[in-house]
Design an enzyme around this catalytic site. Sequence first.
Site, PDB file in Angstrom:
ATOM      1  N   VAL A   1       3.088  80.435  16.564  1.00 33.05           N
ATOM      2  CA  VAL A   1       2.773  79.293  15.702  1.00 33.05           C
ATOM      3  C   VAL A   1       1.274  78.999  15.729  1.00 33.05           C
ATOM      4  O   VAL A   1       0.817  77.981  15.245  1.00 33.05           O
ATOM      5  CB  VAL A   1       3.579  78.043  16.149  1.00 33.05           C
ATOM      6  CG1 VAL A   1       5.077  78.292  15.997  1.00 33.05           C
ATOM      7  CG2 VAL A   1       3.261  77.652  17.600  1.00 33.05           C
ATOM      8  N   ASP A   2       0.483  79.935  16.325  1.00 30.81           N
ATOM      9  CA  ASP A   2      -0.930  79.643  16.598  1.00 30.81           C
ATOM     10  C   ASP A   2      -1.897  80.040  15.486  1.00 30.81           C
ATOM     11  O   ASP A   2      -3.089  79.768  15.574  1.00 30.81           O
ATOM     12  CB  ASP A   2      -1.346  80.303  17.920  1.00 30.81           C
ATOM     13  CG  ASP A   2      -1.065  81.812  17.944  1.00 30.81           C
ATOM     14  OD1 ASP A   2      -1.146  82.475  16.895  1.00 30.81           O
ATOM     15  OD2 ASP A   2      -0.771  82.329  19.043  1.00 30.81           O
TER      16      ASP A   2
ATOM     17  N   ALA B   1      -1.901  93.981  25.416  1.00 31.84           N
ATOM     18  CA  ALA B   1      -2.050  94.359  24.011  1.00 31.84           C
ATOM     19  C   ALA B   1      -3.507  94.577  23.578  1.00 31.84           C
ATOM     20  O   ALA B   1      -3.786  95.485  22.794  1.00 31.84           O
ATOM     21  CB  ALA B   1      -1.395  93.293  23.136  1.00 31.84           C
TER      22      ALA B   1
ATOM     23  N   HIS C   1       8.548  81.105  12.928  1.00 32.41           N
ATOM     24  CA  HIS C   1       8.774  79.792  13.541  1.00 32.41           C
ATOM     25  C   HIS C   1       7.798  78.747  13.018  1.00 32.41           C
ATOM     26  O   HIS C   1       7.480  77.789  13.712  1.00 32.41           O
ATOM     27  CB  HIS C   1       8.701  79.909  15.071  1.00 32.41           C
ATOM     28  CG  HIS C   1       9.817  80.746  15.633  1.00 32.41           C
ATOM     29  ND1 HIS C   1       9.751  81.401  16.834  1.00 32.41           N
ATOM     30  CD2 HIS C   1      11.056  81.038  15.133  1.00 32.41           C
ATOM     31  CE1 HIS C   1      10.885  82.061  17.041  1.00 32.41           C
ATOM     32  NE2 HIS C   1      11.689  81.860  16.031  1.00 32.41           N
TER      33      HIS C   1
HETATM   34  P1  NAD Z   1       8.151  85.218  25.131  1.00 35.30           P
HETATM   35  O1  NAD Z   1       7.361  84.110  25.718  1.00 35.30           O
HETATM   36  O2  NAD Z   1       9.602  85.180  25.221  1.00 35.30           O
HETATM   37  O3  NAD Z   1       7.677  86.631  25.753  1.00 35.30           O
HETATM   38  C1  NAD Z   1       6.386  87.048  25.846  1.00 35.30           C
HETATM   39  C2  NAD Z   1       6.334  88.571  25.964  1.00 35.30           C
HETATM   40  O4  NAD Z   1       4.965  88.969  25.965  1.00 35.30           O
HETATM   41  C3  NAD Z   1       6.957  89.159  27.226  1.00 35.30           C
HETATM   42  O5  NAD Z   1       7.764  90.260  26.876  1.00 35.30           O
HETATM   43  C4  NAD Z   1       5.743  89.604  28.052  1.00 35.30           C
HETATM   44  O6  NAD Z   1       6.021  90.743  28.862  1.00 35.30           O
HETATM   45  C5  NAD Z   1       4.752  89.941  26.967  1.00 35.30           C
HETATM   46  N1  NAD Z   1       3.333  89.883  27.348  1.00 35.30           N
HETATM   47  C6  NAD Z   1       2.739  89.105  28.295  1.00 35.30           C
HETATM   48  N2  NAD Z   1       1.403  89.343  28.332  1.00 35.30           N
HETATM   49  C7  NAD Z   1       1.149  90.271  27.377  1.00 35.30           C
HETATM   50  C8  NAD Z   1      -0.041  90.921  26.925  1.00 35.30           C
HETATM   51  N3  NAD Z   1      -1.247  90.656  27.453  1.00 35.30           N
HETATM   52  N4  NAD Z   1       0.063  91.837  25.930  1.00 35.30           N
HETATM   53  C9  NAD Z   1       1.283  92.123  25.383  1.00 35.30           C
HETATM   54  N5  NAD Z   1       2.432  91.537  25.776  1.00 35.30           N
HETATM   55  C10 NAD Z   1       2.365  90.615  26.754  1.00 35.30           C
HETATM   56  O7  NAD Z   1       7.663  85.291  23.636  1.00 35.30           O
HETATM   57  P2  NAD Z   1       8.434  85.532  22.308  1.00 35.30           P
HETATM   58  O8  NAD Z   1       9.302  86.724  22.418  1.00 35.30           O
HETATM   59  O9  NAD Z   1       7.431  85.463  21.263  1.00 35.30           O
HETATM   60  O10 NAD Z   1       9.455  84.319  22.072  1.00 35.30           O
HETATM   61  C11 NAD Z   1       9.333  83.022  22.471  1.00 35.30           C
HETATM   62  C12 NAD Z   1       9.027  81.945  21.444  1.00 35.30           C
HETATM   63  O11 NAD Z   1       7.914  81.281  21.938  1.00 35.30           O
HETATM   64  C13 NAD Z   1       8.586  82.353  20.092  1.00 35.30           C
HETATM   65  O12 NAD Z   1       9.590  82.029  19.273  1.00 35.30           O
HETATM   66  C14 NAD Z   1       7.370  81.483  19.722  1.00 35.30           C
HETATM   67  O13 NAD Z   1       7.717  80.596  18.679  1.00 35.30           O
HETATM   68  C15 NAD Z   1       7.115  80.673  20.915  1.00 35.30           C
HETATM   69  N6  NAD Z   1       5.732  80.662  21.446  1.00 35.30           N
HETATM   70  C16 NAD Z   1       4.653  80.844  20.659  1.00 35.30           C
HETATM   71  C17 NAD Z   1       3.379  80.846  21.211  1.00 35.30           C
HETATM   72  C18 NAD Z   1       2.191  81.070  20.307  1.00 35.30           C
HETATM   73  O14 NAD Z   1       2.215  80.678  19.154  1.00 35.30           O
HETATM   74  N7  NAD Z   1       1.141  81.733  20.814  1.00 35.30           N
HETATM   75  C19 NAD Z   1       3.207  80.654  22.571  1.00 35.30           C
HETATM   76  C20 NAD Z   1       4.350  80.447  23.369  1.00 35.30           C
HETATM   77  C21 NAD Z   1       5.615  80.458  22.785  1.00 35.30           C
END
Ligand code: NAD
Length: 248
Positions: free
Chosen positions: A104-105, A233, A120
């Site tokens: 959502v960022d 990543a 989302h």
């Molecule tokens: P998740 O939090 O369930 O999982 C994060 C995944 O990222 C894990 O598999 C982890 O191993 C991996 N990861 C960690 N560091 C990494 C890196 N440096 N490079 C690549 N991969 C890495 O996230 P999700 O599957 O997106 O689902 C959770 C929900 O959380 C989403 O629906 C989203 O809406 C929400 N969310 C969004 C944000 C955002 O907008 N940035 C942040 C937190 C949660």
Amino acid sequence: MDDLIKKTAKKLVLAKNVAALTGAGISVESNIPPFRGPGGIWEKIDPMQYAHIDAFIKDPVKVWDVLLKNMKEIIDLAKPNDAHLGLARLEKLGILKTIITQNVDQLHQKAGNTDVIEFHGNFAWQRCMKCNNRFETRKVDLTKLPPQCECGEIYRPECVFFGEMIPPDDIERSEQVALECDIMLVIGTSAVVQPAAHIPVLAKRSGATIIEINPERTPLTKNISDWIIIGQAGRIMNNIIAELEAFL
Ligand code: NAD
Ligand code: ZN
């Protein structure tokens, strides 16, 4: 790992239609914590108490105080990292068409990608729950919570809370993208949240190559992904782009 990066770069150069599915992990190197796993938000709070729509409606100030205030402060400062920039470069090169993101960022748009399906929603805007008036989240005054519309009703973030439906148009378009792509990059998603986790399964069934980038294996790794490049990543995308540009 170098072999997998080369193989990925070669495959991307030859592909006609590439899509990416991204999750919270792609933004970790932009200092936005993920939900699950080490350092994740769920280690500290119970999602059902704070990220469910019923919780927000019942006590918006509590949800702002514990979850949204913190999210706003982090997202306000976040900048796209090398993984976002790499995907933007792939679009510029005419290789990547669409990103389906669970984030959502808005960092994909900030990096320069133009076709981003936000499964989302996004946190950049608040919407009045009565008159649909919109207000930018970065302008929310954190000393007066919850933010209120001129009509007197409260604003809510334009993201999808637990307990809410993903907009059907977004699901439909994502499924279409999955059916049409010949490669799907799956970056930084734990692949446990449905229906997003189903998107690579659809792509695989219609013949696409599924390439995961994640420091951890996921439920997709064994049966759905063709291969996984284990690691962060940002660095992996940089290496892929460097290899790929050498082929062009
Ligand atoms: P998740 O939090 O369930 O999982 C994060 C995944 O990222 C894990 O598999 C982890 O191993 C991996 N990861 C960690 N560091 C990494 C890196 N440096 N490079 C690549 N991969 C890495 O996230 P999700 O599957 O997106 O689902 C959770 C929900 O959380 C989403 O629906 C989203 O809406 C929400 N969310 C969004 C944000 C955002 O907008 N940035 C942040 C937190 C949660
Ligand atoms: Zn209003």
